[in-house]
Scaffold this motif. Structure first.
Motif, short mmCIF file in Angstrom:
data_model
loop_
_atom_site.label_atom_id
_atom_site.label_comp_id
_atom_site.label_asym_id
_atom_site.label_seq_id
_atom_site.Cartn_x
_atom_site.Cartn_y
_atom_site.Cartn_z
N TYR A 72 46.17 35.29 40.34
CA TYR A 72 45.29 35.03 39.21
C TYR A 72 43.85 35.13 39.68
O TYR A 72 43.47 34.52 40.68
N ILE A 73 43.04 35.89 38.95
CA ILE A 73 41.65 36.13 39.33
C ILE A 73 40.76 35.75 38.16
O ILE A 73 40.92 36.27 37.05
N PRO A 74 39.82 34.82 38.39
CA PRO A 74 38.91 34.43 37.31
C PRO A 74 37.86 35.51 37.06
O PRO A 74 37.30 36.07 38.00
N GLU A 92 38.73 47.12 32.82
CA GLU A 92 38.30 48.52 32.97
C GLU A 92 37.83 48.80 34.40
O GLU A 92 38.10 49.87 34.95
N TRP A 93 37.13 47.85 35.02
CA TRP A 93 36.66 48.01 36.39
C TRP A 93 37.85 48.15 37.34
O TRP A 93 37.89 49.06 38.17
N TYR A 94 38.84 47.28 37.22
CA TYR A 94 40.01 47.33 38.10
C TYR A 94 40.81 48.62 37.88
O TYR A 94 41.34 49.19 38.83
N GLY A 154 30.45 31.38 36.42
CA GLY A 154 30.24 31.01 37.81
C GLY A 154 31.51 30.80 38.61
O GLY A 154 31.44 30.50 39.80
N GLN A 155 32.68 30.97 38.01
CA GLN A 155 33.93 30.78 38.73
C GLN A 155 34.26 32.03 39.54
O GLN A 155 33.96 33.15 39.13
N SER A 156 34.87 31.84 40.70
CA SER A 156 35.41 32.97 41.46
C SER A 156 36.59 32.46 42.27
O SER A 156 36.83 31.26 42.37
N HIS A 189 33.80 43.50 46.66
CA HIS A 189 33.61 42.54 45.57
C HIS A 189 33.88 43.20 44.22
O HIS A 189 33.55 44.37 44.04
N ASP A 190 34.41 42.41 43.29
CA ASP A 190 34.55 42.90 41.92
C ASP A 190 33.29 42.54 41.11
O ASP A 190 32.30 42.07 41.68
N LEU A 191 33.32 42.78 39.81
CA LEU A 191 32.16 42.53 38.95
C LEU A 191 31.70 41.07 38.95
O LEU A 191 30.52 40.79 38.76
N ASP A 192 32.63 40.14 39.15
CA ASP A 192 32.32 38.72 39.10
C ASP A 192 32.07 38.12 40.48
O ASP A 192 31.95 36.91 40.62
N GLY A 193 32.00 38.96 41.51
CA GLY A 193 31.75 38.47 42.86
C GLY A 193 32.98 37.98 43.59
O GLY A 193 32.87 37.42 44.68
N ASN A 194 34.17 38.17 43.00
CA ASN A 194 35.39 37.84 43.73
C ASN A 194 35.47 38.75 44.94
O ASN A 194 35.35 39.98 44.81
N LYS A 195 35.66 38.15 46.12
CA LYS A 195 35.73 38.91 47.36
C LYS A 195 37.18 39.22 47.70
O LYS A 195 38.06 38.36 47.54
N PHE A 196 37.41 40.43 48.18
CA PHE A 196 38.73 40.85 48.64
C PHE A 196 38.58 41.53 49.98
O PHE A 196 37.54 42.14 50.27
N ASP A 197 39.61 41.47 50.78
CA ASP A 197 39.63 42.07 52.10
C ASP A 197 40.56 43.27 52.07
O ASP A 197 41.53 43.30 51.30
N VAL A 198 40.27 44.27 52.90
CA VAL A 198 41.17 45.40 53.10
C VAL A 198 41.41 45.51 54.60
O VAL A 198 40.46 45.49 55.39
#
Length: 135
Positions: free
Chosen positions: A12-14, A23-25, A58-60, A114-123
């Motif tokens: 789940y991603i806020p 659309e971004w994803y 402001g949630q991430s 990072h996505d549009l809301d600043g959620n960080k992901f690692d690869v």
């Protein structure tokens, strides 16, 4: 009967705007849309479901470790360093906010995006052994 957890099926991603984020994803990461309404979108990406959930401002999904460093909550895997370099280049061309490819002192290399809301992901350049047979 085998009584153990087998896999993570859903994360789940806020997000602040379900329409823009889905659309971004889809356009940036190649996710496939399964369902969408004004409060959530269900996407298929990297062998799992991602639920984009409309959250308060402001949630991430990020969190801070004991040293005060902001961390990601999810790592995606690719099959090798060349694949990591290629997806890093692709993300840059798609104007996704990405960090440099890093050597963190363990096997393989990583980078953060990072996505549009600043959620960080690692690869990570190391594919789990169970998935090596699938590629």
């Amino acid at each position: 009967m085998n009584n153990k957890l087998l896999r993570v099926g859903t994360s789940y991603i806020p997000v602040s705007n379900v329409g823009l984020s889905s659309e971004w994803y889809i356009n940036k990461l190649g996710a496939e849309l399964s369902y969408k309404d004004e409060d959530k979108a269900i996407l298929n990406l990297a062998n799992q479901s991602l639920f984009l959930v409309r959250a308060k401002d402001g949630q991430s999904s990020n969190f801070y470790d004991i040293h005060g460093e902001e961390r990601f909550s999810m790592t995606f895997e690719v099959n090798g360093l060349v694949a990591l370099e290629n997806i890093h280049k692709d993300f840059l061309e798609k104007e996704i906010k990405v960090g440099e490819i890093e050597n963190r002192g363990h096997a393989g290399r990583n980078f953060v995006f990072h996505d549009l809301d600043g959620n960080k992901f690692d690869v990570w350049s190391e594919l789990s052994p169970k998935f090596l047979d699938l590629v």
